[in-house]
Scaffold this motif. Structure first.
Motif, short mmCIF file in Angstrom:
data_model
loop_
_atom_site.label_atom_id
_atom_site.label_comp_id
_atom_site.label_asym_id
_atom_site.label_seq_id
_atom_site.Cartn_x
_atom_site.Cartn_y
_atom_site.Cartn_z
N LEU A 1 0.51 -1.35 -0.16
CA LEU A 1 -0.17 -0.48 -0.07
C LEU A 1 1.13 1.32 0.02
O LEU A 1 0.41 2.03 -0.73
N GLN B 1 -8.44 -6.66 -4.17
CA GLN B 1 -9.98 -4.68 -4.58
C GLN B 1 -10.29 -4.31 -3.67
O GLN B 1 -9.77 -2.85 -3.95
N TRP C 1 -9.63 -3.72 -0.50
CA TRP C 1 -9.45 -3.17 0.55
C TRP C 1 -8.80 -2.36 0.73
O TRP C 1 -8.95 -0.95 0.24
N LEU C 2 -8.03 -2.47 -0.72
CA LEU C 2 -6.86 -0.74 -2.01
C LEU C 2 -7.91 -0.10 -2.37
O LEU C 2 -7.75 1.31 -1.85
N SER C 3 -9.66 -0.10 -3.05
CA SER C 3 -10.50 0.68 -2.92
C SER C 3 -10.50 1.95 -2.12
O SER C 3 -10.19 3.18 -1.68
N GLU D 1 -9.24 2.07 0.89
CA GLU D 1 -7.75 2.69 1.21
C GLU D 1 -7.23 4.24 0.24
O GLU D 1 -6.89 4.90 0.91
N LEU D 2 -7.72 3.33 -1.02
CA LEU D 2 -6.41 4.39 -1.99
C LEU D 2 -7.63 5.76 -2.43
O LEU D 2 -7.50 6.80 -3.29
N VAL E 1 -10.79 0.34 -7.65
CA VAL E 1 -9.99 -0.52 -8.39
C VAL E 1 -9.62 -1.90 -9.21
O VAL E 1 -11.39 -2.80 -8.40
#
Length: 335
Positions: A259, A295, A297-299, A301-302, A306
């Motif tokens: 991340l 997908q 989790w990253l979406s 966080e950012l 994603v």
């Protein structure tokens, strides 16, 4: 007269994929070689060698000659490539004499590491060897419009490294790579189970745990799994039941490292291209992209969309193969 074979090679830490211009993906096998210590001969390569990991007599050692996406053992890598290319020539029914080869390299690799990859492929007798950066190959293989003036963000989570690249106009605008990937996650699972349960498990068991009950997102329906290993106190085999929640926390350090690498790459992105990222989002490729909840989790966080590439495991190999056409076009244009 035989036409020259044109192939793309994804030299991955965990798997090696070979793409043929005529047949698509012709080989996808683990990058493991089993060697007889006494005779220095190759006993097995690929899937056959991986099945031997942790189960061989003393004279046979399974080796993974690629570490963190680059060559750790030059001679063994050259032997492994020879064996794989022999398999491929039988499969596609084409002579592999003097092929034109495109190989991908990690974006953070040094000149020495790149030269080692170049020489290992040349030693097989390749006519021409072209090196392409992994994020570019992953973007091409994920069907992204790499030659257009828009930001294409690719996150390739492999076995040894995770690569993050922003590509526009066919070139890399900003990229970062971190030597954290599937292997590091397996190590963390082994370490966690040894620390908590006093049980020693092997790499294959750890990989199975990651695939079965590994989650990137902390909020998920908890699952359990039974694993077997060696009790470190009694030395006898022992069975324990582990949960997906504890495996998530075991993987947390690796996930946070990936991340941070994505964040650092996005921070170096020119403002004009940042707008494209909000619209088009990020594309995930590589085996690590298949970790459940990645997908989502990253979406979260950012705060950008994603997406998962159509073929996460094969994106880089497909990209190296497609890059052949681009290289041929460039060479024709230069003449």
């Amino acid at each position: 007269m035989l036409s020259t074979a044109e192939i793309g090679i994804d030299l991955g830490t965990a798997n090696i994929l070979i793409y043929s211009k005529t047949k698509g993906i012709v080989l996808n096998e683990p990058s493991v070689v089993a060697i007889d210590v006494n005779t220095k001969q190759v006993v097995a390569v690929g899937t056959e060698a991986k099945q031997m990991v942790g189960k061989t007599p003393q004279n046979i050692i399974p080796i993974r000659p690629l570490k963190d996406g680059v060559i750790a053992d030059y001679d063994v890598t050259a032997q492994m490539l020879k064996e794989f290319l022999k398999k491929v020539s039988k499969k596609i029914g084409m002579s592999m004499r003097k092929p034109i080869v495109v190989v991908c390299t990690p974006s953070g690799s040094t000149t020495v590491e790149r030269r080692a990859i170049h020489n290992a492929v040349t030693s097989y007798g390749a006519k021409q060897v072209h090196l392409i950066e992994e994020p570019v190959a992953a973007a091409i293989g994920s069907d992204l419009p790499v030659d257009e003036p828009v930001a294409n963000v690719v996150v390739d989570i492999g076995g040894g490294t995770s690569e993050v690249g922003i590509i526009s106009f066919g070139g890399v605008v900003s990229c970062n790579s971190v030597r954290t990937g599937g292997d590091k996650m397996d190590e963390e699972i082994i370490h966690h189970i040894r620390k908590k349960y006093n049980i020693l498990i092997g790499e294959r068991t750890a990989e199975n745990v990651k695939m079965e009950i590994g989650y990137a997102h902390p909020n998920h329906d908890e699952e359990t799994m039974e694993i077997r290993g060696r009790d470190m106190v009694s030395g006898l085999p022992k069975t324990v039941i582990i949960t997906s929640t504890e495996i998530h926390y075991a993987l947390k350090e690796s996930l946070d490292s990936i991340l941070e690498t994505i964040r650092a790459t996005l921070e170096n992105c020119p403002p004009e291209l940042s707008g494209d990222i909000v619209d088009h989002g990020i594309v995930l490729t590589g085996g690590g992209a298949l970790l459940r909840g990645m997908q989502e989790w990253l979406s979260n966080e950012l705060i950008v969309p994603v997406h998962l590439a159509p073929n996460p495991l094969e994106s880089v190999a497909i990209g190296t193969g497609r890059a052949l056409k681009m290289i041929n076009k460039l060479q024709k244009a230069a003449k």
